[in-house]
Enzyme design. Structure first.
Site, mmCIF file in Angstrom:
data_model
loop_
_atom_site.group_PDB
_atom_site.id
_atom_site.type_symbol
_atom_site.label_atom_id
_atom_site.label_comp_id
_atom_site.label_asym_id
_atom_site.label_seq_id
_atom_site.Cartn_x
_atom_site.Cartn_y
_atom_site.Cartn_z
ATOM 1 N N ASP A 203 3.904 19.647 -4.491
ATOM 2 C CA ASP A 203 3.127 20.849 -4.218
ATOM 3 C C ASP A 203 3.945 21.902 -3.488
ATOM 4 O OD1 ASP A 203 0.539 22.200 -4.318
ATOM 5 O OD2 ASP A 203 0.526 21.982 -2.133
ATOM 6 N N MET A 284 -5.411 25.653 -2.305
ATOM 7 C CA MET A 284 -5.340 27.094 -2.507
ATOM 8 C C MET A 284 -3.918 27.596 -2.741
ATOM 9 S SD MET A 284 -8.395 28.208 -2.440
ATOM 10 C CE MET A 284 -7.989 29.951 -2.369
ATOM 11 N N ARG A 285 -2.943 26.714 -2.641
ATOM 12 C CA ARG A 285 -1.568 27.171 -2.804
ATOM 13 C C ARG A 285 -1.326 27.692 -4.215
ATOM 14 N NH1 ARG A 285 0.971 23.264 -0.391
ATOM 15 N NH2 ARG A 285 1.302 24.379 1.564
ATOM 16 N N ALA A 286 -2.015 27.156 -5.208
ATOM 17 C CA ALA A 286 -1.817 27.621 -6.581
ATOM 18 C C ALA A 286 -2.199 29.092 -6.717
ATOM 19 C CB ALA A 286 -2.646 26.768 -7.542
ATOM 20 N N VAL A 289 0.559 31.196 -4.929
ATOM 21 C CA VAL A 289 1.829 31.213 -5.659
ATOM 22 C C VAL A 289 1.706 32.033 -6.941
ATOM 23 C CG1 VAL A 289 3.465 29.774 -6.927
ATOM 24 C CG2 VAL A 289 2.657 29.052 -4.686
#
Length: 712
Positions: A203, A284-286, A289
């Site tokens: 991730d 929420m990183r997707a 990014v």
């Protein structure tokens, strides 16, 4: 003292603009270079696809970096780190410019090499405690490259995760307490056949790209032609692409300057959130990014507004490794779903096309030339064609099997075994039971402390890992345990004539080597009775499901898993010891059952497999899991031969477990076999997958702990 791995790229590096056939990888590297906040790149692909060549070539086109002169931690003159170990740096401090740095982290690197340690030259020579920076310090404001990142040891992965999450590296060891900035772009390459990454590290990579060798013969020939030209005369080949490299470097500088001006509207941000929610990504990183990569993509193309083409290109690289998928599904993205979610793109302003009076009857030749992209344009990937590599083609996953008439009517009893062995014995009725859905198994470990190959399962004394003690082991190759060495030498200083500020006087008998404890990998060999007596569909389905689940767990923990099956009149090594999930899934899915029971042959093949593996890897501890009802019906003296084979395995010291699949009123054949094997006997009416895995958990073999000396 120069920083480790700080040398500029070699002039003979293959040019980045000369790489062909890796468009997605090139685009991902460019985007994370334009905007380092994207978070790095993971490149997955088969061997021989120029992954390492492309990453190393990237460093040549990166813009130069302004750093504080004399700072070992590459502080930015415009915004120096107030807590820099070489600081504080005054506002008017001198600065210098150096090339961007690509620092390579070897898979076998030690912990002190990565985070830094006590400077031995200063400590032993001048008697001063001084910190020597490691690779994380050298990579600050640059690129940190890990080839075969999926083989990196767990304790090094933990260090990378900590630095990536906090942007700082903290060292608390051997009398040293130092913290310094460590913000770098993490780039990793891996071959999926060698194992998967830990989800936490996966991730941390902002983007991922799948690469495969091109299938177009003309493109493959061009790759070989360029490589041979480079090997023949690297200087001439590099000079041929000098203008392209300079143009690419200038375009990167322009995109970086344009990045703050790019506008991402609220409706586009909502569209990104809808796309991420539709693909059921975790966390929420997707979203973050994808938004950053879309902005970088727009800047790369010289635009100040984000379009849906930018969002599409960003989603293709940011989401595949984050979406939820079944364990044996290949990574990838449903691009048709992505197109439906994004809808039609806004028309981009284009220069007016001159009227061509010829388009009449020759329409079919002009249309493709207008709408297709040049395959050599690896960086212009607003809407690139989906790759044809792993995860996108026919081999992406094993085919789903619908149970047909032959599998819904299994033969519960091995009636054909009454016939005599002969030429017709090879023609036996077979059925095919499909495996259920694989699941995550509980962790099972071997008790005690072993000394096997580094892995992620059982405790073991290894060359890499955490230091748990010290011993007098002056043989070469060991890691010096400095505090223990100093403690051993300190009481002898007066007798050796040391006085005042003299340097520490050391002798050979003072040296202490660090004892490091990590994790080892194991070999689980499944020996499965696939004869007619095991043909009940529920039994074979449970066995297959458990085997796939154990393989998945082994794949993630660096274990090996093998599969031996026996039916008819012979035994087969259906799956040599491996860590490849894709190959194993196909072999197990296609495993037939039916016919007689050559139990002795199965045990002999298992013994030979373990013997060969012991030669190849003598330190790996095996566990034999035999799934059978104990019947032996193939060949003369079948029962006696099977017991002799069991005695052979017991004499070889193989730890074993017998899963007794006999149902109803039993004859105790499997129990007797377990006595000959010296194995634990587990009577199980139906081999449920969870029961099988729990048996392996209880029966993992133990190895006595290695003697560990301590420093006095």
């Amino acid at each position: 003292m120069p920083s480790p791995s700080a040398a500029p790229p070699e002039p003979r590096t293959y040019p980045f603009s000369a790489v062909v056939g890796s468009d997605d990888m090139a685009l991902a590297l460019v985007l994370t270079t334009v905007s380092p906040e994207v978070g790095g790149v993971l490149v997955r692909g088969e061997k021989g696809t120029a992954k390492t060549t492309t990453v190393r070539a990237l460093a040549r086109v990166l813009p130069p970096l302004a750093v504080v002169e004399g700072c070992r931690f590459s502080c930015d003159p415009a915004d120096p780190d107030p807590r820099c170990p070489d600081g504080p740096h005054p506002a008017a401090t001198a600065s210098t410019t150096r090339p961007a740095r690509l620092v390579e982290l070897p898979v076998g690197a030690t912990e002190d090499r990565v985070i830094g340690s006590l400077d031995l030259q200063q400590a032993l020579g001048a008697g001063r405690v001084s910190y020597e920076p490691g690779l994380l310090a050298a990579a600050h404001r640059g690129l940190l490259y890990v080839d075969e990142v999926n083989l990196l040891h767990d304790h090094l992965v933990d260090l990378l995760l900590d630095a990536a999450a906090t942007g700082r590296s903290t060292v608390e060891r051997e009398g040293v307490s130092v913290a310094h900035a460590s913000r770098m772009v993490l780039i990793g390459t891996m071959n999926p056949e060698e194992g998967e990454l830990r989800p936490q590290l996966l991730d941390r990579f902002g983007l991922t790209a799948e690469v495969a060798a091109p299938r177009d013969p003309a493109l493959r020939a061009e790759v070989v032609r360029r490589r041979m030209a480079f090997d023949r005369d690297p200087d001439a080949f590099t000079a041929r692409y000098a203008d392209d490299e300079a143009e690419l470097s200038g375009r990167l500088r322009t995109a970086r300057a344009l990045l703050p001006q790019v506008e991402l509207r609220d409706d586009q941000l909502l569209l990104i959130a809808e796309v991420c929610a539709a693909f059921e990504v975790d966390g929420m990183r997707a979203d973050l990014v994808t938004a950053r990569a879309a902005v970088a993509h727009a800047a790369w193309h010289g635009r100040t507004t984000v379009t849906r083409a930018d969002i599409r290109a960003a989603a293709r690289l940011a989401l595949p490794h984050r979406r939820r998928r079944n364990p044996f599904d290949a990574p990838g993205l449903d691009e048709e779903l992505l197109d439906r979610l994004l809808g039609e793109d806004e028309p981009e302003p284009e220069p007016p096309q001159p009227e061509d009076p010829q388009p009449g009857p020759d329409d079919e030749g002009s249309e493709p030339a207008d709408g297709s992209a040049d395959p050599a344009e690896g960086t212009d990937a607003g809407s690139p064609a989906p790759p044809s590599g792993p995860g996108q083609g026919a081999d992406a996953r094993p085919p789903d099997r619908e149970p047909g008439a032959s599998s819904t009517e299994p033969e519960p009893e091995p009636e054909p075994a009454r016939d005599q062995d002969g030429p017709t014995a090879a023609v036996v009725p077979t059925t095919l039971a499909s495996a259920g859905t694989a699941y995550r198994t509980r962790l099972f470990t071997a008790s005690g402390v072993g000394a096997g190959e580094a892995g992620r399962r059982s405790r073991a004394v290894t060359r890499t890992g955490r230091s748990v003690g010290a011993a007098f082991r002056p043989e070469p190759g060991g890691r010096l345990h400095l505090p223990a060495t100093i403690r051993a030498a300190a009481p002898q200083q007066a007798a050796r004539g040391r006085a005042g500020a003299d340097v520490l006087r050391l002798r050979r008998e003072d040296l202490r080597t660090a004892i490091t404890e990590g994790r080892e990998s194991n070999l689980v060999l499944l020996v499965v009775d696939a004869s007619g007596s095991m043909a009940a569909r529920r039994r074979m389905e449970a066995v297959k499901t458990a085997a796939l689940s154990l393989l998945l767990d082994a794949y993630q923990r660096r274990d090996k898993v093998g599969l031996v099956t026996f039916r008819g009149s012979a035994a087969t090594l259906a799956l040599p010891p491996t860590s490849s999930v894709e190959v194993a899934a196909r072999r197990l899915e296609e495993l037939p059952n039916g016919g007689r029971t050559p139990l002795a042959e199965g045990l002999l093949v298992a013994a030979e497999t373990l013997r060969l593996e012991r030669i190849r890897d003598p330190r790996r501890r095996p566990l034999l899991v035999l799934v059978t009802d104990g019947r032996a019906t193939s060949g003369p003296d079948a029962v006696a031969r099977s017991r002799r084979a069991a005695d052979l395995l017991r004499a070889a010291g193989v730890a074993s477990v017998v899963i007794d699949c006999e149902t109803g009123f039993g004859l105790g054949l499997a129990r007797t076999l377990a006595l000959h094997l010296g194995a634990e006997h587990v009577p199980v009416g139906e081999v449920a997958a969870d029961q099988l895995v729990s048996v392996v958990h209880r029966a993992a073999p133990a190895r006595p702990a290695q003697p560990q000396g301590r420093a006095a």
